[in-house]
Design an enzyme around this catalytic site. Structure first.
Site, short mmCIF file in Angstrom:
data_model
loop_
_atom_site.label_atom_id
_atom_site.label_comp_id
_atom_site.label_asym_id
_atom_site.label_seq_id
_atom_site.Cartn_x
_atom_site.Cartn_y
_atom_site.Cartn_z
N LYS A 174 10.06 -3.21 15.04
CA LYS A 174 10.17 -1.81 14.61
C LYS A 174 11.02 -1.01 15.61
O LYS A 174 11.75 -0.10 15.23
CB LYS A 174 8.78 -1.18 14.45
CG LYS A 174 8.00 -1.74 13.26
CD LYS A 174 8.57 -1.27 11.92
CE LYS A 174 7.68 -1.64 10.75
NZ LYS A 174 8.22 -1.23 9.45
N THR A 232 -2.78 5.05 8.48
CA THR A 232 -2.92 5.71 7.18
C THR A 232 -3.85 4.87 6.30
O THR A 232 -3.84 3.64 6.40
CB THR A 232 -1.52 5.87 6.54
OG1 THR A 232 -0.73 6.69 7.40
CG2 THR A 232 -1.58 6.52 5.17
N TYR A 290 5.63 -7.19 15.74
CA TYR A 290 5.72 -5.99 14.89
C TYR A 290 6.36 -4.86 15.70
O TYR A 290 7.34 -4.25 15.26
CB TYR A 290 4.31 -5.60 14.45
CG TYR A 290 4.23 -4.43 13.49
CD1 TYR A 290 4.73 -4.53 12.20
CD2 TYR A 290 3.63 -3.24 13.88
CE1 TYR A 290 4.62 -3.45 11.31
CE2 TYR A 290 3.52 -2.17 12.99
CZ TYR A 290 4.02 -2.28 11.71
OH TYR A 290 3.91 -1.22 10.83
N GLY A 296 2.24 -7.94 -0.41
CA GLY A 296 2.10 -6.98 -1.51
C GLY A 296 1.48 -7.63 -2.74
O GLY A 296 1.33 -8.86 -2.79
N PHE A 348 0.83 -1.21 0.00
CA PHE A 348 0.00 0.00 0.00
C PHE A 348 0.88 1.27 0.00
O PHE A 348 0.89 2.03 -0.97
CB PHE A 348 -0.94 -0.09 1.22
CG PHE A 348 -1.54 1.20 1.66
CD1 PHE A 348 -2.21 2.02 0.76
CD2 PHE A 348 -1.48 1.58 3.00
CE1 PHE A 348 -2.78 3.22 1.19
CE2 PHE A 348 -2.06 2.76 3.43
CZ PHE A 348 -2.70 3.59 2.52
#
Ligand code: UDP
Length: 326
Positions: A150, A176, A146, A37, A12
Site C-alpha cells: 500500500k 471500517t 499489505y 470477494g 466489502f
C-alpha cells in the site's frame, strides 16, 4: 452517463461503492478475481443495464473497450489472516495491479482513486495519526506484505501524478465495518459477532489494551465519494475517531448481542498495532466530511445483518478456499 471502473467490486467496500455509484446514476464496470470477494455481494446489480461484471485479476494487464471517466482501485485482501494465507497476491494487487490501473487511467484519461490504508502508519508512534506522519512499518513482518504494498501504491500514484500529470486521489481508510464483511475473515467485528452468534467465547488477542477506531460503511463511502469529486490530490484519512480498546469493544459486543459469552485471551499477533485513531482534520476541512453514525447504531445494523445469514454460513470456519489460487 459517466462510467466508473471499480476493482475489488465483489468485496466489502467495493460492493458498497458499486451501490453508491449506481444510485448516483453512473455506469458501473465492476471487476474482481473473487479470491476474497463474493458475487453474492453484487448479484442484486446484475439485472441492471448500467452494470457489468468482469472476472479478472488486475495484477495482470487490464483491457477495457470505450471510455472510463473514473477508476477506483479497491481490489486487495484486507484481513490480517488473508495476508498470511495469500501474501504474494496481496503484494501483487497493490503493486502490479496499481501499475496496470494507472496505465489504464493514462490511456483513458480517467481520474483514479486508490484505496490506501491506516496500515501505512504501521504501529504508530504518533497518536492520533495525521496524514503528515510517515509511519512505523516492519517491511519483513507478516503484515508487511499489505503495508508495504500500500505504501508502494501511494508512491506510484504520486509519481504518475507528478511526472505524467495524472488526475489522482488517495484515500487512507481506517478500520471500517458493515454488512457484507466475510463473517470468518478474521477481522474483529465479524469475529466477535460470529462468536456471539455461535455461542462461543470472544477471543481478545493480548490483554486487549490495543485500540482501534471503527467507522461505519455508509460514512466511509460518503468520504470516498467526496474525495473523488474533490480536486485534492494529497492523501486523506477517512475514519471515525471514536477510539476504543479491544477489551472494551468485546464487552460492548456482548452487551449489544445480549449473550452471556465469556471473554478469553489469545496471544497478540506479531506487529499488531497498539493504537490507532485517525486525525480527520483534513477531511473535515477539505471535504466538509465527518462520520455521522455512532458505533452503537452501526453495530446494531451489522449484527442484524449477520443474524440474518443462514445457519450453514454462520458455521463456516473458512469462507474461501485459498488452495485454488489464480
Ligand atoms: N482482534 C482480537 N480478536 C479477534 C480478532 C482481532 O482481539 O478475534 C484484535 C486484533 O488483534 C487487533 C484488533 O482486534 O488488535 C483489530 O483487528 P482486525 O484484524 O480487525 O484489524 P487490524 O486493525 O488489526 O488490521
Amino acid at each position: 452517463m459517466k462510467k466508473v471502473l471499480i476493482t475489488g467490486a465483489a468485496g466489502f467496500l467495493g460492493s458498497h461503492l458499486c451501490d453508491r455509484f449506481i444510485k448516483e446514476g453512473f455506469y458501473v464496470i465492476a471487476m474482481d478475481n473473487l479470491i476474497t470477494g463474493d458475487l453474492k455481494n453484487i448479484s442484486h446489480l446484475f439485472p441492471l443495464e448500467q452494470f457489468e461484471f468482469h472476472h479478472h485479476d488486475v495484477s495482470t494487464f487490464v483491457h477495457l473497450e470505450g471510455n472510463v471517466d473514473y477508476i477506483l482501485h479497491f481490489a486487495s485482501p484486507a484481513s490480517p489472516i488473508d495476508y498470511l494465507k495469500i501474501p504474494i497476491e496481496t503484494l501483487k494487487v497493490s503493486s502490479l495491479g496499481t501499475l496496470n490501473l494507472l496505465g489504464l487511467a493514462m490511456q483513458k484519461k480517467s481520474r483514479i482513486l486508490v484505496a490506501s490504508t491506516s496500515e501505512i502508519y504501521g504501529d504508530p508512534l504518533v497518536h492520533p495519526q495525521n496524514e503528515d506522519y510517515y509511519g512505523n512499518v516492519s517491511s519483513i513482518g507478516p503484515r508487511g506484505v499489505y503495508d508495504e504494498a500500500k505504501r508502494f501504491m501511494e508512491s506510484l500514484t504520486m509519481a504518475y501524478h507528478r511526472y505524467h500529470g495524472l488526475d489522482t486521489r488517495i484515500v487512507r481508510i481506517f478500520n471500517t465495518y458493515g454488512s457484507r464483511m466475510r463473517l470468518n475473515d478474521g477481522r474483529v467485528v465479524p469475529a466477535f459477532m460470529g462468536q456471539a452468534l455461535r455461542g462461543e467465547d470472544l477471543t481478545v488477542f493480548g490483554d486487549g489494551s490495543q485500540t482501534r477506531s471503527f467507522c461505519y460503511i455508509d460514512d466511509q463511502v460518503e468520504g470516498i465519494y467526496r474525495l473523488l469529486m474533490s480536486d485534492y490530490t494529497d492523501p486523506i484519512n477517512i475514519g471515525n475517531p471514536h477510539e476504543t480498546t479491544i477489551l472494551e469493544f468485546a464487552q460492548e459486543i456482548i452487551k449489544l448481542t445480549g449473550t452471556d459469552q465469556k471473554i478469553i485471551h489469545k496471544p497478540l499477533p506479531q506487529d499488531d498495532p497498539l493504537q490507532r485513531q485517525p486525525d480527520i482534520s483534513r477531511a473535515k476541512e477539505i471535504l466538509s466530511w465527518e462520520p455521522k453514525t455512532n458505533r452503537a447504531e452501526g453495530l446494531k445494523i451489522v449484527y442484524d445483518y449477520f443474524k440474518s445469514l443462514s445457519p450453514e454460513e454462520l458455521q463456516k470456519k473458512e469462507h474461501r478456499d485459498f488452495s485454488n489460487k489464480s
